[in-house]
Every structure is written in structure tokens, then in C-alpha cells.
Scaffold this motif. Structure first.
Motif, PDB file in Angstrom:
ATOM      1  N   PRO A  29       0.828  -1.208   0.000  1.00  0.00           N
ATOM      2  CA  PRO A  29       0.000   0.000   0.000  1.00  0.00           C
ATOM      3  C   PRO A  29       0.863   1.258   0.000  1.00  0.00           C
ATOM      4  O   PRO A  29       1.936   1.290   0.603  1.00  0.00           O
ATOM      5  CB  PRO A  29      -0.792  -0.127   1.312  1.00  0.00           C
ATOM      6  CG  PRO A  29      -0.767  -1.582   1.636  1.00  0.00           C
ATOM      7  CD  PRO A  29       0.557  -2.089   1.154  1.00  0.00           C
ATOM      8  N   VAL A  30       0.405   2.275  -0.689  1.00  0.00           N
ATOM      9  CA  VAL A  30       1.151   3.526  -0.812  1.00  0.00           C
ATOM     10  C   VAL A  30       0.545   4.560   0.127  1.00  0.00           C
ATOM     11  O   VAL A  30      -0.646   4.858   0.055  1.00  0.00           O
ATOM     12  CB  VAL A  30       1.139   4.037  -2.265  1.00  0.00           C
ATOM     13  CG1 VAL A  30       1.822   5.397  -2.369  1.00  0.00           C
ATOM     14  CG2 VAL A  30       1.825   3.028  -3.182  1.00  0.00           C
ATOM     15  N   ASP A  31       1.381   5.127   0.986  1.00  0.00           N
ATOM     16  CA  ASP A  31       0.946   6.133   1.935  1.00  0.00           C
ATOM     17  C   ASP A  31       0.421   7.358   1.181  1.00  0.00           C
ATOM     18  O   ASP A  31       1.155   7.972   0.413  1.00  0.00           O
ATOM     19  CB  ASP A  31       2.148   6.531   2.811  1.00  0.00           C
ATOM     20  CG  ASP A  31       1.734   7.188   4.110  1.00  0.00           C
ATOM     21  OD1 ASP A  31       0.558   7.087   4.469  1.00  0.00           O
ATOM     22  OD2 ASP A  31       2.606   7.795   4.766  1.00  0.00           O
ATOM     23  N   GLY A  32      -0.848   7.697   1.369  1.00  0.00           N
ATOM     24  CA  GLY A  32      -1.448   8.844   0.715  1.00  0.00           C
ATOM     25  C   GLY A  32      -2.286   8.518  -0.511  1.00  0.00           C
ATOM     26  O   GLY A  32      -2.912   9.410  -1.086  1.00  0.00           O
ATOM     27  N   ARG A  33      -2.302   7.259  -0.921  1.00  0.00           N
ATOM     28  CA  ARG A  33      -3.037   6.894  -2.137  1.00  0.00           C
ATOM     29  C   ARG A  33      -4.542   7.148  -1.992  1.00  0.00           C
ATOM     30  O   ARG A  33      -5.179   7.673  -2.915  1.00  0.00           O
ATOM     31  CB  ARG A  33      -2.778   5.420  -2.478  1.00  0.00           C
ATOM     32  CG  ARG A  33      -3.391   4.945  -3.789  1.00  0.00           C
ATOM     33  CD  ARG A  33      -2.746   5.588  -4.988  1.00  0.00           C
ATOM     34  NE  ARG A  33      -3.327   5.134  -6.232  1.00  0.00           N
ATOM     35  CZ  ARG A  33      -2.850   4.119  -6.964  1.00  0.00           C
ATOM     36  NH1 ARG A  33      -1.778   3.460  -6.555  1.00  0.00           N
ATOM     37  NH2 ARG A  33      -3.423   3.769  -8.095  1.00  0.00           N
ATOM     38  N   ASP A  34      -5.116   6.817  -0.848  1.00  0.00           N
ATOM     39  CA  ASP A  34      -6.541   7.064  -0.639  1.00  0.00           C
ATOM     40  C   ASP A  34      -6.833   8.560  -0.642  1.00  0.00           C
ATOM     41  O   ASP A  34      -7.865   8.997  -1.164  1.00  0.00           O
ATOM     42  CB  ASP A  34      -7.008   6.434   0.672  1.00  0.00           C
ATOM     43  CG  ASP A  34      -7.002   4.912   0.629  1.00  0.00           C
ATOM     44  OD1 ASP A  34      -6.972   4.347  -0.485  1.00  0.00           O
ATOM     45  OD2 ASP A  34      -7.019   4.293   1.714  1.00  0.00           O
ATOM     46  N   ASN A  35      -5.925   9.339  -0.061  1.00  0.00           N
ATOM     47  CA  ASN A  35      -6.102  10.791  -0.035  1.00  0.00           C
ATOM     48  C   ASN A  35      -6.081  11.364  -1.446  1.00  0.00           C
ATOM     49  O   ASN A  35      -6.881  12.242  -1.791  1.00  0.00           O
ATOM     50  CB  ASN A  35      -4.998  11.443   0.798  1.00  0.00           C
ATOM     51  CG  ASN A  35      -4.906  10.879   2.199  1.00  0.00           C
ATOM     52  OD1 ASN A  35      -4.413   9.771   2.382  1.00  0.00           O
ATOM     53  ND2 ASN A  35      -5.366  11.623   3.196  1.00  0.00           N
ATOM     54  N   LEU A  88       3.557  10.049  -6.196  1.00  0.00           N
ATOM     55  CA  LEU A  88       3.271   9.494  -4.876  1.00  0.00           C
ATOM     56  C   LEU A  88       4.049   8.194  -4.661  1.00  0.00           C
ATOM     57  O   LEU A  88       4.572   7.934  -3.564  1.00  0.00           O
ATOM     58  CB  LEU A  88       1.768   9.249  -4.739  1.00  0.00           C
ATOM     59  CG  LEU A  88       1.217   9.131  -3.316  1.00  0.00           C
ATOM     60  CD1 LEU A  88       1.465  10.409  -2.536  1.00  0.00           C
ATOM     61  CD2 LEU A  88      -0.274   8.825  -3.362  1.00  0.00           C
ATOM     62  N   ASN A  89       4.155   7.382  -5.715  1.00  0.00           N
ATOM     63  CA  ASN A  89       4.937   6.146  -5.614  1.00  0.00           C
ATOM     64  C   ASN A  89       6.399   6.429  -5.275  1.00  0.00           C
ATOM     65  O   ASN A  89       7.020   5.714  -4.476  1.00  0.00           O
ATOM     66  CB  ASN A  89       4.871   5.363  -6.926  1.00  0.00           C
ATOM     67  CG  ASN A  89       3.555   4.653  -7.133  1.00  0.00           C
ATOM     68  OD1 ASN A  89       2.757   4.521  -6.209  1.00  0.00           O
ATOM     69  ND2 ASN A  89       3.310   4.201  -8.353  1.00  0.00           N
ATOM     70  N   VAL A 119       1.054  17.284  -2.459  1.00  0.00           N
ATOM     71  CA  VAL A 119       2.227  17.590  -3.282  1.00  0.00           C
ATOM     72  C   VAL A 119       2.105  16.934  -4.650  1.00  0.00           C
ATOM     73  O   VAL A 119       2.357  17.570  -5.685  1.00  0.00           O
ATOM     74  CB  VAL A 119       3.518  17.128  -2.577  1.00  0.00           C
ATOM     75  CG1 VAL A 119       4.700  17.158  -3.533  1.00  0.00           C
ATOM     76  CG2 VAL A 119       3.808  18.013  -1.380  1.00  0.00           C
ATOM     77  N   ALA A 120       1.734  15.662  -4.667  1.00  0.00           N
ATOM     78  CA  ALA A 120       1.577  14.958  -5.939  1.00  0.00           C
ATOM     79  C   ALA A 120       0.482  15.601  -6.787  1.00  0.00           C
ATOM     80  O   ALA A 120       0.634  15.763  -8.011  1.00  0.00           O
ATOM     81  CB  ALA A 120       1.262  13.488  -5.683  1.00  0.00           C
TER      82      ALA A 120
END
Length: 217
Positions: A29-35, A88-89, A119-120
Motif C-alpha cells: 500500500p502507498v501512503d497517501g493513495r486514498d487521499n 506518490l509512488n 504535493v503529488a
């Protein structure tokens, strides 16, 4: 949030953008992906707010990558117009230590998921202009070579995607150094598919591809 920086060290290491072979994309899972997904589906007013919030956080990045994502140094990549998931990745890979650079690793750990997504989102929605206004004499040749050796991953227009960076409009020196590092398979750039692609391209054709991509809209 307080982040102490050593910009000289950050510049030296970020310029490499080294991606180990096993770390082209995050494994979990990538931190911030849901956001980020929420921002992309939000209302125009909410997206404007997310963009502005991301711009404020991106002040940490501007020292090297520039105020409007046009990098301040020739050997660094422009971030405007990159795919937000790709960006983000990369933050995630730095956070978990699968990309090595002290400042970027610290930033990846210090930012909240919401800040990373912001940021992304901010960089992805900045306009990306060509680094070179007028195509060079080998640009047409470079376009043919790019289509043959690079477009399968980076896209026919060089815009990249979730797993591959946008190359269109990048700075010539950044493109040149990056391709040569992959060709030499040195410690700065370790990703066998790219080494194979650049080897097939040939060192003598790097300048043609650079001329094409740096002027590509």
C-alpha cells in the motif's frame, strides 16, 4: 512540522533519482493513495483547495525543483505534469528506503498522507512546457528512435503514467545524464529494462532522443 535541510546534499542525491531494479514501484500500500483518490474525485472548489495546500508543502521541493516545477538545476527533472500516482509512488519508495537519499527519505517520513497526496496533486496539475522551444536538427530522428525503444513504457507522446515518468519537455542535461547512467549500469541508475532499452538505442543516438524529448510538448 519542522524539517531541517542540507540542500547541497539533497541536490547531489536527488539528481541521481536512482531506482533499484526491485523498486520500480512500491510493493505494498502507498501512503497517501486514498487521499489522492479522494482529491481527484472531489469538487472543483475542493480540488482548488487541495492544489493550494500542496503548493505550500511543495516549498520544500522548490529549492531544487523550482517554484513552478521547472528545476533550478540542469541535471534535475522537472516535476510539472507528472502523473500524480507516479509521484506518490516515488515518495513512498523514499519513505521505505527503497530509494536512497537522506533528505527525500526524511521528507517522506515527515509528511502526512494528506500532505504527500497534496504535493503529488499540485505538481501533476502544473502546466508542463518544453525545456527547448525549437526542436534540434536531430529531433525528427530522435522521435523515430523514441517510438522504437521507449514509447512502449513512456507513452507515444512521452507523457508517462502511473509507473513511468513523463519525459516530454524534460531538461536536456537531465535526460542526457540519466540515459548515460542507465547505459553504463552504474550505481546511480539500476533498472535492467532501462539498461536494455538504452543499450538497444546506442550511445551514439542519445543526443537525438534528448533533442526530441526536450522540445516535446
Amino acid at each position: 512540522m519542522t524539517i531541517k535541510t542540507n540542500w547541497a546534499a539533497a541536490l547531489l542525491a536527488v539528481s541521481c533519482w536512482a531506482v533499484p531494479a526491485a523498486a520500480a514501484t512500491p510493493a505494498g500500500p502507498v501512503d497517501g493513495r486514498d487521499n489522492l483518490a479522494r482529491m481527484q474525485k472531489s469538487t472543483p472548489a475542493e480540488q482548488k483547495a487541495a492544489f493550494e495546500a500542496g503548493r505550500k508543502v511543495a516549498q520544500f521541493c522548490a529549492n531544487c525543483h523550482g517554484e513552478q516545477a521547472g528545476a533550478r538545476y540542469a541535471e534535475l527533472p522537472n516535476l510539472a505534469g507528472q502523473h500524480p500516482v507516479y509521484l506518490l509512488n516515488q515518495i513512498e519508495l523514499f519513505r521505505v528506503g527503497r530509494r536512497i537519499e537522506p533528505f527525500m527519505q526524511g521528507l517522506g517520513k515527515a509528511l502526512s498522507p494528506e500532505e504527500k497526496a497534496g504535493v503529488a496533486f499540485y505538481y501533476a496539475n502544473l502546466p508542463a512546457d518544453p525545456s527547448i522551444a525549437t526542436p534540434g536538427p536531430r529531433s525528427a530522428e530522435g522521435g523515430q528512435l523514441f517510438a522504437r525503444h521507449c514509447a512502449r513504457c513512456h507513452g507515444a507522446a512521452g507523457h508517462g503514467g502511473e509507473n513511468f515518468p513523463r519525459l516530454a519537455g524534460q531538461q536536456p542535461e537531465y535526460l542526457r545524464q540519466t540515459l548515460k547512467r542507465y547505459l553504463k549500469n552504474g550505481p546511480e541508475r539500476i533498472y535492467p529494462p532501462m539498461t536494455a532499452a538504452v543499450t538497444g538505442l546506442g550511445e551514439q543516438n542519445i543526443e537525438a532522443v534528448v533533442a526530441y524529448l526536450s522540445s516535446l510538448k
